[in-house]
Structures are given as C-alpha cells and as structure tokens.
Motif scaffolding. Structure first.
Motif, PDB file in Angstrom:
ATOM      1  N   SER A  53     -12.704 -20.608 -32.412  1.00 20.60           N
ATOM      2  CA  SER A  53     -12.367 -19.792 -33.573  1.00 20.60           C
ATOM      3  C   SER A  53     -11.000 -20.157 -34.128  1.00 20.60           C
TER       4      SER A  53
ATOM      5  N   SER B 254      -9.838 -18.462 -36.889  1.00 15.68           N
ATOM      6  CA  SER B 254      -9.516 -17.400 -37.845  1.00 15.68           C
ATOM      7  C   SER B 254      -8.039 -17.069 -37.817  1.00 15.68           C
TER       8      SER B 254
ATOM      9  N   TRP C 195     -14.485 -15.098 -41.474  1.00 19.76           N
ATOM     10  CA  TRP C 195     -13.222 -15.554 -40.850  1.00 19.76           C
ATOM     11  C   TRP C 195     -12.140 -14.497 -40.900  1.00 19.76           C
ATOM     12  N   THR C 196     -12.564 -13.231 -40.807  1.00 25.44           N
ATOM     13  CA  THR C 196     -11.581 -12.157 -40.935  1.00 25.44           C
ATOM     14  C   THR C 196     -11.133 -11.618 -39.583  1.00 25.44           C
TER      15      THR C 196
ATOM     16  N   PRO D 189      -7.467 -14.129 -45.215  1.00 28.54           N
ATOM     17  CA  PRO D 189      -8.219 -14.994 -44.314  1.00 28.54           C
ATOM     18  C   PRO D 189      -8.121 -16.439 -44.806  1.00 28.54           C
TER      19      PRO D 189
END
Lengths: 431, 287
Positions: free
Chosen positions: A305, A307, A380-381, A152
C-alpha cells in the motif's frame, strides 16, 4: 463663521462614526427566534477554490434559512488577514479555514479562541477519514475543527510517453521500480525526459520528502512529545529520494510550484506522484495536455500500500462568535451534508467526510484524466494517521534546511537530519 | 484669559491628527514590541521570561547566518549601487545630452514597478532549466549555472535584482544634489585649469557629499531591512544562504508564532542600524 460651524460639524460627525464603530458589537446577541429558526450574520474566511465552494454552499444555506446571512471572504492561504485578528482578538471571523498542519498550533497559540467542536464530530467519527480527523484532535482529546478535504495521492503519468517508450505502468509497484523505469526513459530519451521533480534546496517546498515519510506511517514526534527527525522512516525517505536524484530521474524545481507547471507544459517530466487536488491546477495551467494523462496507484516502499495524503484543510469556529449555532450549522451544512457534494467536487475538493464519495459526481469520468477521479482516488484514502502537533512550522523550517544540506551540499542524510532535529527542538523549547 | 487659553490649546489641536497617528502607529507598536522582547506572548497576554528571548536569538546559528548573509550583500551591493547612481546622475546632468527627460524617466521607472512582479520576473530570468539568462549562456557555454542552488549565485541574483530596482531612485537623489552645485564653481575650476576628471573629484564630489551620505544611509538601512526580494525570489534558500535578518524575524514571528523572539531580534536589528547610522554620520562629519 459659517465655515467654523461646518468644520465643527464635520469633526463631530467623525467622532460619532468612530464611537459607533467601536461599540458596534455589543448589540444583538439573539441567535434564534422563538420558533427555532436560525437567525444571525456570520463572516467566513477561506482561500482559492474553497472560497468559491463555500460561497456556493452559503447561498444554498441562506435559501434554507432566510434569517441567516453568511458572508464568505476570499483571503490568502498564509493568514495575513487572520493572524493579526486572532492575535488581537478583534474582528476574528466566525468561521475560518486553516491548513490541517496548522490547526493545533493555532489552538495552542491562540488558546481559548478556537471553539471545541467535539459535539459535532464525535458522533460521526466513523464517517470521517481517520487521518483527517486525527489532525483536528488536540492532546486533550477534543476536536477543534472540522476537516474539509484530504489529499489522497496517486501516480499521474503521461500515457503517450509511456506508450512511446514501451512502458507498462503496472510494472511500477515500488519506488525501486519507479527508479528503474525512470532510468529506462532517461536513456531512451537521451537524458531529456525526467520522471518528476522537486525543490532540491528545500526552501520552496518539502512536499516530496514529507510524502515519502508519511507513506511509511512515520511520526515527527517521539512518544514524549519531543521532535523526531531521525526515525527510520525519515532516513529511509531521505535516502530513497537521494537514490532518485543520483539516478538523474529528478528535475530540480527551485521555485517548486511554478517550475513544476513550466516543466509540465514543456513536457520535461512524464509522471507526477502527487495529490488529487493538483488536478484542477493541471486542467487550468496545462490545459492542452487533456487526455494525455492517466492515473495509477502511488509507488510504495513495501510494494503493497502506497496510500498517503498530502495537504488538506479544516474549518474552525471562533470561540467568540455571536452566533455559535449559525456557525456550527453552516459548517455542518457545508462539510457534513452530502447534498453539497456537487459544489465541493466541482472545486476539486476531495471531501474528508466519506458520505460525499457516494455522490454521482464522484463517479463521472474526468475528461482530463480519462477516469472517474473521485472513484479511483477513493481506493487510496487509507493513508496512515499523521500527528502534526503544535509546532509543525518549526519542524518544517528545520527540515527545509536539512533537505538543502542533503540534496545540494551532499551532506550525510543522518547528520543533516540530526542537526535539523536539534534546531527544531531548541526553537520549541524556547516557547 | 480666554485668549491665553486659546493660544495654549490651538497649536495642539492643529498637531492632533499627527499626534494620534504617531501614538497609534508608532509609539504604541514600539512600546508593545519592547514589552514582548521580555515575554512569551500568546493569546493577548504576556508571561515574563526575562532575557530568554535574547539568549535564544544570540545563540541561534540561523540568526548569525542571516546576519552574515545580510552584511555580505550590504557590503557588496551598496557601494556598487552608489557608484552606478553617481555615474548615471553625472551623465544625465550633462548639459548637451539630448532626450534627458526621457532617459531620466526610464532610469527612474524600475522603482514604480511593484516589488512582487519584478521579483517574479527575475526568478523567471534566472531559472536554471528554462530561464532567459541560462538560455543565453548556453549559446557560449555547455550549461548555465544553477543560480538558485549555489549560495553565492543566489546572493548575486538578489543583488542584481535590488540594484536594478533601486539605482534609478538613488540616481534621482544624486541628480538633485548635482543640480544644487553652482555652475560658477565649474567655471572657476576650468579657468584654474582643472579637467573633467579633476572637476569631478574637487567640485562634484564635495558638493554632493551631503546627498551622498543621505543616499548611502538610506541604502544601508534598506539592505538591513531586506525582505521582499529574498522572500519571493529565493525563500531564503539555498540552505538559508540568502536568509536575511528580517526574513528570519518574519519566520519566527508569523510562521512559528514566537513573537517574543521576533521582537527581541528586531530590537537587536534596531541597535545595529542605530550604531551604523551614527558611525556613518560621524565618519563623514566635516573636520
């Protein structure tokens, strides 16, 4: 006469040892004794921190299973030892580490040599990070490896420098914000301080563009399996990166890995949008900046997002292992048993198996970054899934040329990527 | 009868160790890769593909680029290195030179250095931002060049590195050639009124010819098989400008796992080396 006898004996002895060496693997196929206890000896290949971590889990595993011997060997990450063994089918380790980008190409190239481990994974699919198990799933729907870790990414930044120039990290939501802040810092520092850097000519690393691309959920393949390097996501990534280069906020790292460390040590860059596993490198190679670094969410394209996962590896089991039960149990013990979280986390492995994240160590404050890295990065995975496919090396090769064309030779991104797409496809078609 | 049999067998027993090594480590790979040229090799089995691998290699622009890079570097580096080696050898062969042994040792030393370490040292030297070379150049110029981002500069760095490492080795070869030239010849030449320069061209060079050919063939073959330095220093970059033939083959074989193409390419390389060596021998033959 005496001498003659001696030489005959020596020759005989060497012939016998040779013969013994050849016939060694026919004996002992028993995997467990009557009472169900595991028995056997397995060889494991892994590299860098993972080798250390697996040696530690192996010790625990052997304590619990006295009949078992696990030998962990430290090998290099470019498979110089493993590939000839897989190609010849001789001396293949029972369990071996592979990059998540390579596993499917191994399954394809060394067909029938890598064990289908669906039986371990399928029942626990939900416990794994989606993007991590997706990389182990072949087109036939079967799993051929167990994910070890994920990468991540977060925005690591120098808190002291941000403070000096009066910048609030929370203002960086999108890559456009990132560029703006970069320009401010560049101006305030008389052109000395850059945001970050990457390898402009693409030969030593393609991480940055891959990260920008993966963040948008792009795919390297079309639905029919042909290579796609001209998708909207790829073009957007390439053009955004070009904006950063043109704004002057990027430093060139011709030898990315080493130059990045130098730039960090010389305080020439003040941020690093990169993966969590880089933390251990910083603690090791940039030790005197402990306490100066903070972590923020990755900038994104949509401001929501960002991520993304960069890197990550898996453990595969050889189809020809003498002790399949031992191999499977060891893999499960190391990668799917949260009791081993302390060992893995100590080696900066961010596990793909979610129950590990509940462990105490994930919540401990990291002195270098001033936060609990495990806990922070667990937000943040949710990176988009990524299909690396069976030919990722060909794609990477072509992409590296395209990067150089764009950022060194000022080629039009669309043209350079189109050429790269055709090159990769031609190489794949020939196989 | 028994003696006769012994005479027949004993020689073979003596060459057996060599024969085993030859068969296992030379003959077997040569034959195996030859078969691979015409097939798709995966999972220890062959699928016949005819000439497809050769077609792919010959149609791959990257292969021709690698070829071009290799030849450009060869054409510049080999003459420069050979010239330097001859000059150094003549200098070191000087009868009145003091500390000859020490100087010979220093000149030979680079070859003893591990190729990985010296490649890394050169990449640090020529680093754009923080390298020694650019820091030095910045004393006189506004900025140093981007060594690793400009094709011909990256090639130059490679050639400098290779020359640095291999000149000493060639010097020693030349030196051995020089020492086999009899002093009488120089004496006779000087009696005939030849100066140092004339002596060099009419005594030294002809006497050195065989050794010179040997050294040049070695260097040419070495350059054609160049791998370690570009692999470590430039990774073939910028934009494949320093990609060499062997590096291309390595990438095809061990990164893309396309052993067929890699084998086909290496046979093309073998052919080129054979032809070049033959030409060199032919061109330098007496009369």
């Amino acid at each position: 006469m005496k001498r003659k006898v001696l030489s005959v004996l020596l020759v005989a002895a060497s012939v016998v040892t040779l013969a013994a060496g050849c016939g060694g693997n026919e004996t002992n196929v028993q995997t467990s004794s009557e009472d169900g206890e595991l028995q056997g000896e397995i060889k494991v290949y892994a590299w860098t921190q993972m080798a250390t971590a697996l040696s530690d889990t192996a010790e625990r595993f052997m304590e619990e299973n006295p009949g078992v011997t696990v030998n962990v060997e430290q090998v290099d990450g470019s498979y110089t030892k493993l590939l000839p063994e897989l190609a010849s089918g001789v001396g293949v380790p029972d369990v071996f580490m592979v990059q998540n980008t390579d596993i499917l190409s191994f399954v394809k190239t060394y067909e029938g040599q890598i064990m289908d481990v669906s039986d371990i994974i399928t029942s626990e699919e939900d416990n794994f990070v989606d993007s991590a198990i997706a990389a182990c799933r072949a087109s036939d729907g079967k799993y051929y490896a167990v994910p070890i870790d994920i990468g991540p990414c977060g925005l690591m930044y120098r808190t002291d420098i941000f403070e000096e120039y009066g910048i609030n990290v929370e203002d960086i939501k999108t890559w456009d914000d990132y560029i703006e802040v970069g320009k401010q810092i560049l101006e305030a520092s008389d052109g000395e301080m850059r945001m970050t850097g990457f390898n402009f000519n693409g030969s030593t690393s393609q991480d940055f563009i891959k990260m920008l691309f993966a963040q948008q959920g792009g795919s390297y393949y079309n639905d029919d399996g042909t290579v796609n390097l001209t998708s909207e996501e790829m073009l957007t990534a390439a053009e955004k990166l070009k904006e950063m280069v043109d704004a002057g906020i990027m430093m060139d790292f011709p030898d990315e890995w080493n130059d990045r460390i130098t730039a960090l040590n010389e305080s020439q860059i003040c941020t690093l949008p990169y993966a969590v596993w880089y933390g251990i490198v910083m603690k090791d190679s940039v030790a005197d900046q402990a306490g100066l670094w903070g972590v923020a969410p990755m900038p994104s394209f949509d401001g929501e997002s960002g991520s993304v996962s960069l890197g990550g590896s898996v453990l595969a089991i050889s189809e020809n292992t003498e002790y399949p039960e031992v191999a499977k149990e060891f893999v499960k013990f190391s990668l799917m048993d949260a009791d081993q979280a302390d060992i893995m986390y100590a080696q900066s492995q961010y596990q793909a198996y979610k129950p590990y994240w509940e462990a105490e160590c994930y919540k401990e404050t990291d002195e270098y970054f001033g936060v609990a890295m495990g806990e922070v990065f667990s937000q943040w995975t949710d990176a988009p899934e990524m299909n690396f496919g069976e030919y990722f090396t060909d794609i990477t090769d072509a992409l590296s040329t395209a990067i150089g064309e764009i950022y060194i030779n000022n080629a039009n991104p669309a043209d350079a990527l189109k050429t790269a797409e055709e090159t990769a496809q031609a190489a794949i078609d020939n196989k | 009868m028994r003696k006769k049999l012994n005479n027949l067998i004993v020689p073979y027993v003596f060459i057996l160790p060599f024969l085993i090594f030859f068969l296992v480590f030379m003959a077997y790979p040569i034959i195996f890769s030859f078969i691979m040229c015409f097939s798709r090799y995966a999972n220890a089995s062959f699928v016949f593909k005819g000439l497809d691998n050769f077609k792919f290699v010959l149609n791959d622009p990257l292969f021709w680029k690698a070829m071009k890079n290799t030849f450009i570097m060869l054409i510049i580096q080999v003459p420069v290195q050979t010239f330097l080696a001859v000059v150094l050898a003549v200098f070191l062969n000087g009868k009145k030179l003091k500390g000859r042994g020490l100087m010979r040792m220093i000149i030979f030393m680079p070859i003893l250095l591990d190729s990985v370490s010296y490649s890394i040292i050169f990449s640090i030297f020529f680093n754009y931002e923080n390298g020694v070379v650019n820091n030095f150049l910045r004393i006189f110029l506004p900025d140093g060049p981007q060594w690793m981002n400009v094709g011909w500069l990256a090639k130059a760095v490679l050639m400098i590195a290779i020359t640095w490492r291999w000149t000493g080795y060639n010097t020693v070869i030349m030196l051995s050639g020089l020492q086999s030239i009899s002093d009488d010849l120089y004496e006779a030449a000087s009696i005939d009124g030849a100066g140092r320069v004339k002596q060099f061209f009419y005594v030294t060079l002809p006497g050195l010819k065989q050794v010179l050919i040997f050294a040049v063939i070695l260097s040419v073959t070495g350059m054609l098989q160049l791998f370690t330095e570009p692999y470590l220093l430039t990774k073939g970059g910028p934009v494949n400008e320093t990609l060499t033939i062997v590096q291309y083959l390595y990438e095809k074989g061990f990164e893309s796992f396309d052993f067929g193409v890699a084998s086909a390419g290496s046979y093309i390389l073998v052919l080129i080396i054979a032809v070049l060596t033959w030409l060199q021998l032919k061109a330098t033959k007496e009369d």
